[in-house]
Write a protein that holds these residues in place. Sequence first.
Motif, PDB file in Angstrom:
ATOM      1  N   THR A 187      12.812  11.283  -2.882  1.00 29.74           N
ATOM      2  CA  THR A 187      13.159   9.933  -2.433  1.00 29.74           C
ATOM      3  C   THR A 187      12.362   9.620  -1.173  1.00 29.74           C
ATOM      4  O   THR A 187      12.387  10.383  -0.214  1.00 29.74           O
ATOM      5  CB  THR A 187      14.663   9.817  -2.135  1.00 29.74           C
ATOM      6  OG1 THR A 187      15.404  10.109  -3.322  1.00 29.74           O
ATOM      7  CG2 THR A 187      15.001   8.400  -1.677  1.00 29.74           C
ATOM      8  N   ILE A 188      11.657   8.497  -1.211  1.00 30.11           N
ATOM      9  CA  ILE A 188      10.903   8.017  -0.051  1.00 30.11           C
ATOM     10  C   ILE A 188      11.628   6.793   0.486  1.00 30.11           C
ATOM     11  O   ILE A 188      11.903   5.848  -0.260  1.00 30.11           O
ATOM     12  CB  ILE A 188       9.456   7.685  -0.425  1.00 30.11           C
ATOM     13  CG1 ILE A 188       8.704   8.981  -0.751  1.00 30.11           C
ATOM     14  CG2 ILE A 188       8.759   6.918   0.692  1.00 30.11           C
ATOM     15  CD1 ILE A 188       7.306   8.764  -1.258  1.00 30.11           C
ATOM     16  N   ILE A 189      11.947   6.826   1.773  1.00 34.55           N
ATOM     17  CA  ILE A 189      12.702   5.742   2.411  1.00 34.55           C
ATOM     18  C   ILE A 189      11.850   5.152   3.529  1.00 34.55           C
ATOM     19  O   ILE A 189      11.405   5.870   4.431  1.00 34.55           O
ATOM     20  CB  ILE A 189      14.041   6.257   2.977  1.00 34.55           C
ATOM     21  CG1 ILE A 189      14.877   6.904   1.860  1.00 34.55           C
ATOM     22  CG2 ILE A 189      14.813   5.122   3.629  1.00 34.55           C
ATOM     23  CD1 ILE A 189      16.081   7.662   2.374  1.00 34.55           C
ATOM     24  N   VAL A 190      11.624   3.851   3.452  1.00 36.00           N
ATOM     25  CA  VAL A 190      10.848   3.144   4.461  1.00 36.00           C
ATOM     26  C   VAL A 190      11.728   2.029   5.028  1.00 36.00           C
ATOM     27  O   VAL A 190      12.300   1.236   4.278  1.00 36.00           O
ATOM     28  CB  VAL A 190       9.560   2.543   3.874  1.00 36.00           C
ATOM     29  CG1 VAL A 190       8.785   1.805   4.949  1.00 36.00           C
ATOM     30  CG2 VAL A 190       8.703   3.628   3.251  1.00 36.00           C
ATOM     31  N   MET A 238       1.356   7.126   4.449  1.00 36.59           N
ATOM     32  CA  MET A 238       2.519   6.241   4.315  1.00 36.59           C
ATOM     33  C   MET A 238       3.315   6.199   5.613  1.00 36.59           C
ATOM     34  O   MET A 238       3.771   5.136   6.061  1.00 36.59           O
ATOM     35  CB  MET A 238       3.404   6.712   3.150  1.00 36.59           C
ATOM     36  CG  MET A 238       2.814   6.457   1.782  1.00 36.59           C
ATOM     37  SD  MET A 238       3.978   6.824   0.436  1.00 36.59           S
ATOM     38  CE  MET A 238       3.717   8.580   0.255  1.00 36.59           C
ATOM     39  N   ARG A 239       3.509   7.365   6.227  1.00 37.82           N
ATOM     40  CA  ARG A 239       4.251   7.422   7.493  1.00 37.82           C
ATOM     41  C   ARG A 239       3.544   6.606   8.577  1.00 37.82           C
ATOM     42  O   ARG A 239       4.171   5.845   9.322  1.00 37.82           O
ATOM     43  CB  ARG A 239       4.410   8.876   7.941  1.00 37.82           C
ATOM     44  CG  ARG A 239       5.198   9.034   9.234  1.00 37.82           C
ATOM     45  CD  ARG A 239       5.253  10.493   9.681  1.00 37.82           C
ATOM     46  NE  ARG A 239       5.906  11.322   8.687  1.00 37.82           N
ATOM     47  CZ  ARG A 239       7.219  11.445   8.577  1.00 37.82           C
ATOM     48  NH1 ARG A 239       8.014  10.779   9.411  1.00 37.82           N
ATOM     49  NH2 ARG A 239       7.744  12.229   7.646  1.00 37.82           N
ATOM     50  N   ARG A 245       0.832  -1.206   0.000  1.00 33.07           N
ATOM     51  CA  ARG A 245       0.000   0.000   0.000  1.00 33.07           C
ATOM     52  C   ARG A 245       0.872   1.265   0.000  1.00 33.07           C
ATOM     53  O   ARG A 245       0.516   2.270  -0.643  1.00 33.07           O
ATOM     54  CB  ARG A 245      -0.911   0.004   1.230  1.00 33.07           C
ATOM     55  CG  ARG A 245      -1.933  -1.126   1.264  1.00 33.07           C
ATOM     56  CD  ARG A 245      -2.791  -1.145   0.036  1.00 33.07           C
ATOM     57  NE  ARG A 245      -3.866  -2.136   0.146  1.00 33.07           N
ATOM     58  CZ  ARG A 245      -4.558  -2.601  -0.881  1.00 33.07           C
ATOM     59  NH1 ARG A 245      -4.291  -2.174  -2.111  1.00 33.07           N
ATOM     60  NH2 ARG A 245      -5.519  -3.501  -0.705  1.00 33.07           N
ATOM     61  N   ILE A 246       1.993   1.235   0.719  1.00 37.05           N
ATOM     62  CA  ILE A 246       2.902   2.388   0.705  1.00 37.05           C
ATOM     63  C   ILE A 246       3.424   2.614  -0.710  1.00 37.05           C
ATOM     64  O   ILE A 246       3.486   3.756  -1.197  1.00 37.05           O
ATOM     65  CB  ILE A 246       4.059   2.166   1.695  1.00 37.05           C
ATOM     66  CG1 ILE A 246       3.542   2.220   3.139  1.00 37.05           C
ATOM     67  CG2 ILE A 246       5.143   3.229   1.506  1.00 37.05           C
ATOM     68  CD1 ILE A 246       4.581   1.852   4.183  1.00 37.05           C
ATOM     69  N   LEU A 247       3.822   1.536  -1.389  1.00 41.71           N
ATOM     70  CA  LEU A 247       4.321   1.673  -2.759  1.00 41.71           C
ATOM     71  C   LEU A 247       3.235   2.197  -3.680  1.00 41.71           C
ATOM     72  O   LEU A 247       3.483   3.059  -4.536  1.00 41.71           O
ATOM     73  CB  LEU A 247       4.855   0.328  -3.258  1.00 41.71           C
ATOM     74  CG  LEU A 247       5.366   0.318  -4.703  1.00 41.71           C
ATOM     75  CD1 LEU A 247       6.507   1.322  -4.874  1.00 41.71           C
ATOM     76  CD2 LEU A 247       5.821  -1.078  -5.109  1.00 41.71           C
ATOM     77  N   GLN A 248       2.014   1.693  -3.521  1.00 45.95           N
ATOM     78  CA  GLN A 248       0.901   2.200  -4.331  1.00 45.95           C
ATOM     79  C   GLN A 248       0.753   3.714  -4.160  1.00 45.95           C
ATOM     80  O   GLN A 248       0.622   4.460  -5.149  1.00 45.95           O
ATOM     81  CB  GLN A 248      -0.405   1.504  -3.910  1.00 45.95           C
ATOM     82  CG  GLN A 248      -0.644   0.152  -4.552  1.00 45.95           C
ATOM     83  CD  GLN A 248      -2.008  -0.405  -4.159  1.00 45.95           C
ATOM     84  OE1 GLN A 248      -2.397  -0.335  -3.003  1.00 45.95           O
ATOM     85  NE2 GLN A 248      -2.718  -0.971  -5.127  1.00 45.95           N
TER      86      GLN A 248
END
Length: 549
Positions: free
Chosen positions: A536-539, A514-515, A454-457
Amino acid sequence: MLDHTSFRNFLSKGDASKRLDFFKCHKDLILDYLQQFLQSGPPTVYREFILNDTKGQERVHVYLDSFEAALSGNVDTFLNDQKRIGYIRAMEGYHLNDVYGFTVAFKDALWLTGKGYNNARQNAADRLSNDDIYALNKLLDGSFYFLSLSFLETRDEIITRHREQLQTLQRYAAGVVSVFEEEDIWARTTQGVFDVFGLNGTFLLTCGDRLKGKGCQIERMIGLQVAQRDMEKLLKSIAQSLVPVGLDNCDTLHPLSNSMDTDQFRFVASPVMDGKNRLTGVLCVHDQGRVFRFSKFDRNLFRQLAYFTGAVSTNCRILSEIAEKKEDLRNLTARLISVQEEERKKIAADIHDVLTQALTGIGYKALYCMEIAGQDIDRLHKELENLTETINDALRQSRQIIGNLRPHVLDDIGIVAAFRKLIGDFGKEFAIDVHFSHPDDLPIDPDKGIALFRILQEALHNARRHAMPTTVELSLRSEENNWLLMTVRDNGNGFDPQKRNRQQKRPGLGLLTMRERAEDLGGAFQVVSNPGEGCTIIVKIPLDGDING
């Protein structure tokens, strides 16, 4: 009260020419004795300065020359020099007893030299008389009297000034601690510099990576505007070292310390740090490019002012973040309710459009088959075949509805395959190249897998909607201590994560969702972006352990 005339009267006793000749002929010997007495005495900062510092050694020779001038009749030269030295030593922060130690050592050297001088003379008329010794002692006592008077007067002025500075700093602190707008804090800080030090204040608001000051640039100057070249030089030094510095008249940078030699500067600057030890800005003190004196006390006070400003700014930012979090929570709650209702409507529509109609058709078909069961066997077989197709079609559509609620591919063949299918569909639909790097084998808890999915979506949706990229890079990799790192990087427009636009209809709510998903997994979420530099999103989530909540 003693004055210069009194000392002229003292020097009228005895033989002035004999005293002068004695001093001129034995000046070097007196200097040698003076240095011996200073070296044999208890060590002090002032003795160290006199014996080993170039300026201190020069000062000894000036003292001897002015004492000789007094013996020549120019008493004012010597006494005025002592007044000036009293002022300077007080401003430099030396102790009066240490300064007096020099006078005592000089008197001892003079007495020892005079004793040897008299012992070497057979004729009493050639010796220094009691009146001569009295005159020399009175001259030295008087010189220290004027030095002490100047020293103490200056010290009283310094104490008064320091007390006023401390009181002003206290008033600044009491006022700024109740301010909750950063812009107002910076404005009050520059005014505080003027109130405390009587000098101009300029605050450099920085931008860029503020951890250890890497890539810091001046975003804005608040306060009196000064030369960009000087400010950039100060910022570069502070960004690298995170320590206060001073810029002298020769454009040489000096780290500020209590033991530094100079107190003359064109600019003094200190980093202002937040609660996470990140560079928020640089506070500068200056006199519009002119050289000014900034004492050790001033430097220590300035450090406290900068530290307190950083603490107040951090508190202000925390309160702002709390307010923003509350607003985000309200918006997120509203959105979750809205999404829940939309999902229910969609599920209801899917059930109505697909399952309900299919079941209705199956019911009618079953009744029809019952009617013709004993009449037309061939027709019955055909209708039963159609009924079977209708049932299978209903099963397929019901699976599709279930799959939309939870991607079955995650359960069937894992997260990597699910990601490949998602980015493949995304790339084809929106003509965006997506590059995917991943390990060959990546076992993961199904609930964590769906959260990452879901975060990637959401990340891909945000990139397409706001950034308009041509390329997206996705990576999954395992890290030490059993952590999983997912990175989504695009080459789109980029933005400033620190700036929030409340007029837009919650473009940042996707980031918040997302967070929340990442933190619910016990992980961390970070956004790195600058205007024109992509996003850039970093998880980062743990691969083991229970999910929070």
